[in-house]
Design a protein around this motif. Sequence first.
Motif, PDB file in Angstrom:
ATOM      1  N   ALA A   6       0.840  -1.202   0.000  1.00 27.53           N
ATOM      2  CA  ALA A   6       0.000   0.000   0.000  1.00 27.53           C
ATOM      3  C   ALA A   6       0.873   1.250   0.000  1.00 27.53           C
ATOM      4  O   ALA A   6       0.466   2.307  -0.480  1.00 27.53           O
ATOM      5  CB  ALA A   6      -0.935   0.006   1.214  1.00 27.53           C
ATOM      6  N   PHE A   7       2.078   1.114   0.537  1.00 31.60           N
ATOM      7  CA  PHE A   7       3.087   2.168   0.468  1.00 31.60           C
ATOM      8  C   PHE A   7       4.453   1.502   0.528  1.00 31.60           C
ATOM      9  O   PHE A   7       4.555   0.303   0.802  1.00 31.60           O
ATOM     10  CB  PHE A   7       2.913   3.205   1.593  1.00 31.60           C
ATOM     11  N   ASP A   8       5.504   2.252   0.263  1.00 33.72           N
ATOM     12  CA  ASP A   8       6.866   1.716   0.295  1.00 33.72           C
ATOM     13  C   ASP A   8       7.567   2.107   1.590  1.00 33.72           C
ATOM     14  O   ASP A   8       7.301   3.167   2.169  1.00 33.72           O
ATOM     15  CB  ASP A   8       7.683   2.241  -0.885  1.00 33.72           C
ATOM     16  N   MET A   9       8.462   1.235   2.039  1.00 34.38           N
ATOM     17  CA  MET A   9       9.271   1.560   3.214  1.00 34.38           C
ATOM     18  C   MET A   9      10.748   1.453   2.846  1.00 34.38           C
ATOM     19  O   MET A   9      11.121   0.763   1.892  1.00 34.38           O
ATOM     20  CB  MET A   9       8.931   0.630   4.384  1.00 34.38           C
ATOM     21  N   VAL A  10      11.575   2.145   3.610  1.00 34.08           N
ATOM     22  CA  VAL A  10      13.023   2.166   3.375  1.00 34.08           C
ATOM     23  C   VAL A  10      13.752   2.048   4.710  1.00 34.08           C
ATOM     24  O   VAL A  10      13.193   2.345   5.776  1.00 34.08           O
ATOM     25  CB  VAL A  10      13.460   3.461   2.658  1.00 34.08           C
ATOM     26  N   ARG A  11      15.010   1.636   4.629  1.00 34.84           N
ATOM     27  CA  ARG A  11      15.863   1.625   5.810  1.00 34.84           C
ATOM     28  C   ARG A  11      16.369   3.042   6.083  1.00 34.84           C
ATOM     29  O   ARG A  11      16.937   3.689   5.202  1.00 34.84           O
ATOM     30  CB  ARG A  11      17.062   0.698   5.593  1.00 34.84           C
ATOM     31  N   ASP A  12      16.137   3.521   7.270  1.00 34.24           N
ATOM     32  CA  ASP A  12      16.648   4.841   7.625  1.00 34.24           C
ATOM     33  C   ASP A  12      18.169   4.779   7.735  1.00 34.24           C
ATOM     34  O   ASP A  12      18.728   3.904   8.416  1.00 34.24           O
ATOM     35  CB  ASP A  12      16.043   5.306   8.948  1.00 34.24           C
ATOM     36  N   LYS A  13      18.858   5.704   7.075  1.00 32.43           N
ATOM     37  CA  LYS A  13      20.316   5.668   7.035  1.00 32.43           C
ATOM     38  C   LYS A  13      20.944   5.992   8.389  1.00 32.43           C
ATOM     39  O   LYS A  13      22.101   5.625   8.643  1.00 32.43           O
ATOM     40  CB  LYS A  13      20.825   6.648   5.976  1.00 32.43           C
TER      41      LYS A  13
END
Length: 398
Positions: free
Chosen positions: A128-135
């Motif tokens: 439903a949405f994208d997620m990313v690893r926080d740097k």
Amino acid sequence: MSDLINRIKSSLKDRQDLKQGVAAAAKLVRQKVNALELFRPTKYQEEVVLCGASEILVQGAPRSGKSTIVAAMIASYLTKTPITFSDGSKHYVREPGWMNRPVNLWLIGLQLNHIGQTIYRLLCKPGAFDMVRDKTTGMWRCWQPGIIPGDDAITVDERMPAPPFIPPTMVREESWSNKAAFQFESLTMTDGSTVYAYASSGKVKRGDPVNIIWIDEEIENSSHYAEWQSRISDRKGRIFWTSWPDASTPALLELYRRCENEREEVQAGSRKKADVVNYKFTSFKNPFIDDDEKRKRIEGWSEDQITARAMGDFVVGNILAYPEFNKRIHVVDYGDGHPLNDKVTDAMRRLNWNAPADWCVDIILDPGTARPALLWVAIPPESFWDDGEPYHIVFREM
């Protein structure tokens, strides 16, 4: 995660088992990620979450984020998980009095396959949405281009579809009349809450009290809407209707007009608060769509399509009773001075496509079942009959 993988490695016998084991370990870790805890609505989506009206119309262009925010709210209601805003504040959608009681929700679509392909996907499928690893922290978070600096540069390869809004572990059972055809029927949550799907083309469901009804896009039978309103009265429930501004659906257009009337009454001071509220989403505001893609769509649309699909506005001043009509196909006009234009075309072009005063003009009334229509038909005089036979020119409709 590395410790878990190492333990699994030591107990596996061959490479195929190793691959399956590592995938299983990664899946276990991912299951700890709660999509609603990661999800962050945009500022204009936050307004919908905060609205307490009993009927809410979220009108907007395709890919404007209207269905995503309502899906998040439905999932929040079912799972009793708050929606977190960008400022860190948390907002529960389910009313305090219903926190410890099973609730009943209805999903309405044109057909059951629309619910299965679109609504069920938003609620119960990843992405439903994208997620990313926080740097900085190394933790998963919502991908927010245009909001978090640097997120615009994050590529598709660096992003991952978020888990379902409704975790599978919270679903006791689900039912499909034909899963291959995406005909979704119902699901039951582990706390006893129920979700039922109904096609707007079928016989309207009566009798049951409902907490929330979500209608997505157009419906076939507008007379059903009054019955759906009755279903929410027992529980002081709510109706959400997400749709692009389809003026050909009478119930949707009437809801829009009610919203506008109550808004004006609140502004004039004759009403304390609005019971029906509309929000307009535009694809221009959606930060998750590339600017170049927005440009391409605008260049390929007509003025009315831009009004509806890009700006999210109803095209109420120019509703076509015959939407198949297309000037490029049905109007014989090749441009000013073009040799293929005949005498009729030249005469009408000079008057901005009105018939000259000495021509016979008939008006045809089509009373219709939902709205009337008028056709203006011109009959040129005999001097314009190239083949010696009279003919009619349809030059306007309303």
